[in-house]
Design a protein around this motif. Structure first.
Motif, PDB file in Angstrom:
ATOM      1  N   VAL A 150       0.853  -1.199   0.000  1.00  0.00           N
ATOM      2  CA  VAL A 150       0.000   0.000   0.000  1.00  0.00           C
ATOM      3  C   VAL A 150       0.888   1.248   0.000  1.00  0.00           C
ATOM      4  O   VAL A 150       0.624   2.222  -0.716  1.00  0.00           O
ATOM      5  CB  VAL A 150      -0.974   0.006   1.200  1.00  0.00           C
ATOM      6  N   ALA A 151       1.971   1.207   0.769  1.00  0.00           N
ATOM      7  CA  ALA A 151       2.910   2.342   0.805  1.00  0.00           C
ATOM      8  C   ALA A 151       3.468   2.614  -0.592  1.00  0.00           C
ATOM      9  O   ALA A 151       3.463   3.752  -1.074  1.00  0.00           O
ATOM     10  CB  ALA A 151       4.055   2.040   1.771  1.00  0.00           C
ATOM     11  N   ARG A 152       3.928   1.561  -1.248  1.00  0.00           N
ATOM     12  CA  ARG A 152       4.522   1.714  -2.582  1.00  0.00           C
ATOM     13  C   ARG A 152       3.514   2.313  -3.553  1.00  0.00           C
ATOM     14  O   ARG A 152       3.803   3.303  -4.239  1.00  0.00           O
ATOM     15  CB  ARG A 152       4.990   0.349  -3.104  1.00  0.00           C
ATOM     16  N   ASN A 153       2.319   1.719  -3.602  1.00  0.00           N
ATOM     17  CA  ASN A 153       1.337   2.178  -4.597  1.00  0.00           C
ATOM     18  C   ASN A 153       0.862   3.596  -4.308  1.00  0.00           C
ATOM     19  O   ASN A 153       0.637   4.378  -5.226  1.00  0.00           O
ATOM     20  CB  ASN A 153       0.143   1.221  -4.641  1.00  0.00           C
ATOM     21  N   THR A 154       0.716   3.908  -2.999  1.00  0.00           N
ATOM     22  CA  THR A 154       0.204   5.234  -2.651  1.00  0.00           C
ATOM     23  C   THR A 154       1.243   6.314  -2.932  1.00  0.00           C
ATOM     24  O   THR A 154       0.903   7.412  -3.379  1.00  0.00           O
ATOM     25  CB  THR A 154      -0.203   5.262  -1.164  1.00  0.00           C
ATOM     26  N   LYS A 155       2.505   5.995  -2.678  1.00  0.00           N
ATOM     27  CA  LYS A 155       3.549   7.019  -2.808  1.00  0.00           C
ATOM     28  C   LYS A 155       4.196   7.049  -4.194  1.00  0.00           C
ATOM     29  O   LYS A 155       5.085   7.860  -4.442  1.00  0.00           O
ATOM     30  CB  LYS A 155       4.634   6.789  -1.735  1.00  0.00           C
ATOM     31  N   ALA A 156       3.766   6.176  -5.088  1.00  0.00           N
ATOM     32  CA  ALA A 156       4.444   6.093  -6.391  1.00  0.00           C
ATOM     33  C   ALA A 156       4.206   7.341  -7.243  1.00  0.00           C
ATOM     34  O   ALA A 156       5.040   7.704  -8.070  1.00  0.00           O
ATOM     35  CB  ALA A 156       3.985   4.854  -7.149  1.00  0.00           C
ATOM     36  N   GLY A 157       3.053   7.968  -7.046  1.00  0.00           N
ATOM     37  CA  GLY A 157       2.766   9.163  -7.854  1.00  0.00           C
ATOM     38  C   GLY A 157       2.251   8.832  -9.249  1.00  0.00           C
ATOM     39  O   GLY A 157       1.960   9.732 -10.037  1.00  0.00           O
TER      40      GLY A 157
ATOM     41  N   LEU B  54       0.454   2.744 -10.436  1.00  0.00           N
ATOM     42  CA  LEU B  54       1.435   1.665 -10.471  1.00  0.00           C
ATOM     43  C   LEU B  54       0.802   0.334 -10.875  1.00  0.00           C
ATOM     44  O   LEU B  54       1.438  -0.498 -11.519  1.00  0.00           O
ATOM     45  CB  LEU B  54       2.084   1.545  -9.091  1.00  0.00           C
ATOM     46  N   ARG B  55      -0.461   0.137 -10.486  1.00  0.00           N
ATOM     47  CA  ARG B  55      -1.116  -1.128 -10.826  1.00  0.00           C
ATOM     48  C   ARG B  55      -1.221  -1.260 -12.345  1.00  0.00           C
ATOM     49  O   ARG B  55      -1.060  -2.344 -12.894  1.00  0.00           O
ATOM     50  CB  ARG B  55      -2.514  -1.196 -10.196  1.00  0.00           C
ATOM     51  N   GLU B  56      -1.498  -0.159 -12.986  1.00  0.00           N
ATOM     52  CA  GLU B  56      -1.702  -0.209 -14.427  1.00  0.00           C
ATOM     53  C   GLU B  56      -0.368  -0.224 -15.187  1.00  0.00           C
ATOM     54  O   GLU B  56      -0.195  -0.988 -16.126  1.00  0.00           O
ATOM     55  CB  GLU B  56      -2.538   1.011 -14.849  1.00  0.00           C
ATOM     56  N   HIS B  57       0.563   0.611 -14.751  1.00  0.00           N
ATOM     57  CA  HIS B  57       1.759   0.827 -15.569  1.00  0.00           C
ATOM     58  C   HIS B  57       3.009   0.115 -15.064  1.00  0.00           C
ATOM     59  O   HIS B  57       3.967  -0.049 -15.815  1.00  0.00           O
ATOM     60  CB  HIS B  57       2.027   2.328 -15.694  1.00  0.00           C
ATOM     61  N   GLY B  58       3.019  -0.252 -13.786  1.00  0.00           N
ATOM     62  CA  GLY B  58       4.183  -0.985 -13.291  1.00  0.00           C
ATOM     63  C   GLY B  58       5.359  -0.086 -12.967  1.00  0.00           C
ATOM     64  O   GLY B  58       5.360   1.120 -13.258  1.00  0.00           O
ATOM     65  N   LEU B  59       6.364  -0.695 -12.372  1.00  0.00           N
ATOM     66  CA  LEU B  59       7.521   0.066 -11.890  1.00  0.00           C
ATOM     67  C   LEU B  59       8.287   0.751 -13.014  1.00  0.00           C
ATOM     68  O   LEU B  59       8.926   1.788 -12.801  1.00  0.00           O
ATOM     69  CB  LEU B  59       8.489  -0.879 -11.153  1.00  0.00           C
ATOM     70  N   ALA B  60       8.220   0.180 -14.219  1.00  0.00           N
ATOM     71  CA  ALA B  60       8.992   0.745 -15.334  1.00  0.00           C
ATOM     72  C   ALA B  60       8.566   2.176 -15.642  1.00  0.00           C
ATOM     73  O   ALA B  60       9.342   2.956 -16.195  1.00  0.00           O
ATOM     74  CB  ALA B  60       8.824  -0.133 -16.575  1.00  0.00           C
TER      75      ALA B  60
ATOM     76  N   GLN C 112      -7.075   3.814   0.549  1.00  0.00           N
ATOM     77  CA  GLN C 112      -5.753   3.466  -0.004  1.00  0.00           C
ATOM     78  C   GLN C 112      -5.545   1.950   0.011  1.00  0.00           C
ATOM     79  O   GLN C 112      -4.928   1.384  -0.897  1.00  0.00           O
ATOM     80  CB  GLN C 112      -4.648   4.174   0.787  1.00  0.00           C
ATOM     81  N   HIS C 113      -6.047   1.316   1.056  1.00  0.00           N
ATOM     82  CA  HIS C 113      -5.923  -0.140   1.142  1.00  0.00           C
ATOM     83  C   HIS C 113      -6.661  -0.802  -0.033  1.00  0.00           C
ATOM     84  O   HIS C 113      -6.106  -1.635  -0.747  1.00  0.00           O
ATOM     85  CB  HIS C 113      -6.497  -0.596   2.492  1.00  0.00           C
ATOM     86  N   LEU C 114      -7.906  -0.375  -0.247  1.00  0.00           N
ATOM     87  CA  LEU C 114      -8.695  -0.963  -1.332  1.00  0.00           C
ATOM     88  C   LEU C 114      -8.134  -0.603  -2.706  1.00  0.00           C
ATOM     89  O   LEU C 114      -8.116  -1.438  -3.621  1.00  0.00           O
ATOM     90  CB  LEU C 114     -10.155  -0.504  -1.223  1.00  0.00           C
ATOM     91  N   GLU C 115      -7.649   0.643  -2.840  1.00  0.00           N
ATOM     92  CA  GLU C 115      -7.087   1.038  -4.141  1.00  0.00           C
ATOM     93  C   GLU C 115      -5.912   0.153  -4.531  1.00  0.00           C
ATOM     94  O   GLU C 115      -5.617  -0.020  -5.703  1.00  0.00           O
ATOM     95  CB  GLU C 115      -6.635   2.510  -4.102  1.00  0.00           C
ATOM     96  N   THR C 116      -5.220  -0.393  -3.516  1.00  0.00           N
ATOM     97  CA  THR C 116      -4.058  -1.233  -3.807  1.00  0.00           C
ATOM     98  C   THR C 116      -4.455  -2.639  -4.253  1.00  0.00           C
ATOM     99  O   THR C 116      -3.778  -3.236  -5.085  1.00  0.00           O
ATOM    100  CB  THR C 116      -3.147  -1.300  -2.563  1.00  0.00           C
ATOM    101  N   PHE C 117      -5.542  -3.171  -3.704  1.00  0.00           N
ATOM    102  CA  PHE C 117      -5.816  -4.594  -3.937  1.00  0.00           C
ATOM    103  C   PHE C 117      -7.146  -4.926  -4.590  1.00  0.00           C
ATOM    104  O   PHE C 117      -7.298  -6.014  -5.124  1.00  0.00           O
ATOM    105  CB  PHE C 117      -5.738  -5.365  -2.605  1.00  0.00           C
ATOM    106  N   SER C 118      -8.144  -4.025  -4.501  1.00  0.00           N
ATOM    107  CA  SER C 118      -9.468  -4.488  -4.898  1.00  0.00           C
ATOM    108  C   SER C 118      -9.536  -4.690  -6.409  1.00  0.00           C
ATOM    109  O   SER C 118      -8.850  -4.029  -7.184  1.00  0.00           O
ATOM    110  CB  SER C 118     -10.553  -3.527  -4.429  1.00  0.00           C
ATOM    111  N   LEU C 119     -10.362  -5.635  -6.780  1.00  0.00           N
ATOM    112  CA  LEU C 119     -10.434  -6.040  -8.171  1.00  0.00           C
ATOM    113  C   LEU C 119     -11.866  -6.462  -8.393  1.00  0.00           C
ATOM    114  O   LEU C 119     -12.428  -7.191  -7.587  1.00  0.00           O
ATOM    115  CB  LEU C 119      -9.520  -7.256  -8.344  1.00  0.00           C
TER     116      LEU C 119
END
Ligand SMILES: *Cc1c(COP(=O)(O)O)cnc(C)c1O
Length: 482
Positions: free
Chosen positions: A155-162, A165-171, A318-325
């Motif tokens: 959740v920290a990673r996805n929230t702070k990525a700016g 991240l789920r769609e585009h990935g770390l690249a 933020q929790h749901l934004e990271t995992f819900s599908l």
């Protein structure tokens, strides 16, 4: 059609076997103190676990006989009063009954509109209240602290990525992200960083003071330097109870720093978060209620049978934004068994076991206050053992004891570090092989030590007296016949 199913045709023999099983389980738990903690398995026992998959049926009574004669005779030993290695929990009988009932009731905690799902939610809510996170915070029960930390860091990673991240990935990250923790971090954080694709090098280990807490000035320096170099500082992992020595990072100072720097504040509270319910020691976790996420472990200081951990996240969205599908095959309905939010939206498991029941039943049976007193009592046992060590001529305490983790060694004088390490390792192994006590060892700031973690509601002061006597006796014996 030749119909088959798994239920017995006649329930009565099964009823008798099951009653005997419960009787045996009660005796086993009641008499744990009278058995050796651990024993090496003879070759013929080992061989029984290496046969090919059974193709034909066997009578349940024979199988239970093998369980009694093999499995139950060679446990790891962590329910025994003198098991003090690593950082375990000691289980409890009600929790074991709960695991049985959970399997009988059989619900899948992937979610749905049923009582087990409400108990799952209720346990998460109770844990939130115990830690003091604000109402509305979110959470999920998982296999243990390692996965609970992974959930928080994700959740920290996805929230702070700016970015999404789920769609585009770390690249797609404009700049590399970094996480920070002390050099005493549990190994699961490295695994989490590797799993999250950020990599081990993106986890910066900050030096610790002599008391093994994070050096906050060094943390501030590291973050400032990274920012100046175009790197994105994202998260600070504070530890509430380090695995080596039970040190508590200054949670309030880290919360202030994270707020000022817009960093995610994660607390690894697998050992210490639950100290929040212990009246004499709760001051140690002041500030934990300000965390963005917390990992804690009911299978440690709530003594739930393995396994159950919990990730709490301050912001439910933020929790749901990271995992819900939303999957077409798992949509909620207005009525019926799917008329409830799905619990798999809080993590990466779809099917989930009913871990909550063992926590729910033993919390109800004993009450939060008693669990709090047991935590204080374990910490008092840590102080008692430390005192015995300080009073002994041949033992030395290597680090001041914070809570219930005691780091020490047998040191009669006149031996160098290498000789002391091999002597202490031999003492540790003989204690295990004699079945007297199980300790582990570690190396802290370069010093090898024996380590006793008294996370054990069954340990009594006389167990610690015996431990010290045996270490002194073995030390003399081994030095006499090296
Ligand atoms: C035990 C522990 C973990 C890992 O938890 P598991 O339940 O073993 O997965 C993480 N961090 C700390 C500080 C721990 O003590």
């Amino acid at each position: 059609m030749d119909f088959e199913a798994l239920d017995p045709e006649d329930w009565e023999p099964t009823r008798k076997l099951a009653h005997d099983l419960v009787d045996g389980a009660i005796d086993h738990t009641r008499d744990v103190r009278d058995r050796p903690i651990w024993r090496e398995m003879p070759a013929d026992i080992r061989a029984q676990f290496e046969t090919v998959a059974p193709q034909e049926p066997e009578p349940l009574g024979d199988i239970l006989g093998d369980v009694r004669d093999t499995l139950m005779q060679y446990p790891m030993g962590n329910i025994h009063p003198r098991f003090l290695a690593w950082y375990m929990g000691t289980s409890n009988f009600t929790g074991a009954l709960a695991d049985f009932i959970a399997a009988i009731q059989g619900s899948n905690l992937g979610g749905g509109n049923h009582a087990a799902a409400l108990i799952d939610r209720q346990v998460v809510e109770w844990l939130r209240q115990m830690i003091g996170l604000p109402a509305g915070a979110s959470g999920t029960l998982v296999s243990g602290g390692s996965v609970a930390n992974l959930i928080g860091l994700t959740v920290a990673r996805n929230t702070k990525a700016g970015i999404d991240l789920r769609e585009h990935g770390l690249a797609a990250l404009p700049a590399p992200m970094r996480f920070y923790g002390s050099d005493q971090l549990h190994g699961c954080h490295q695994q989490a960083m590797e799993t999250l694709g950020l990599g081990n090098r993106a986890l910066i280990r900050i030096a610790t003071h002599n008391d093994l807490t994070i050096d906050i000035e060094a943390l501030k320096q590291a973050v400032a330097t990274d920012r100046a170099n175009g790197i994105t500082p994202a998260c600070v992992i504070a530890t509430a109870g380090t695995v080596n020595t039970g040190a508590f990072d200054d949670l309030t100072a880290i919360a202030d720093f994270c707020a000022a720097e817009d960093l995610w504040f994660h607390v690894d509270g697998c050992i210490g978060a639950l100290i929040a319910i212990a009246p004499e020691n709760r001051w140690r976790v002041a500030g934990i209620e300000r965390a963005d996420s917390v990992a804690l472990d009911p299978h440690k200081w709530l003594h739930a049978p393995f396994d159950v951990g919990c990730a709490l996240v301050r912001s439910k969205s933020q929790h749901l934004e990271t995992f819900s599908l939303s999957s077409e095959y798992l949509e909620s309905t207005a009525r019926g068994v799917a008329a409830a939010p799905f619990l798999h939206d809080f993590g990466i498991q779809t099917s989930r076991g009913f871990r909550a029941l063992k926590v729910w039943m033993s919390l109800r049976e004993h009450g939060v206050r008693k669990f709090g007193r047991l935590i204080d009592q374990d910490i008092a046992k840590g102080a008692y053992l430390s005192q015995l060590i300080e009073q002994s001529d041949s033992l030395a305490l290597l680090f001041p004891t914070n809570i219930n983790i005691v780091c020490f060694r047998y040191d009669p004088g006149g031996m160098d570090d290498t000789a002391l390490k091999s002597l202490n390792t031999e003492i540790m192994l003989r204690l295990q092989e004699d079945g007297t006590a199980v300790l582990s060892d570690t190396t802290v700031h370069g010093q090898h030590c024996l380590r006793a973690a008294i996370n054990n509601h069954r340990t009594r002061p006389e167990d610690l007296d015996l431990l010290i006597r045996e270490i002194e006796r073995l030390g003399t014996e081994i030095r006499g016949n090296p």
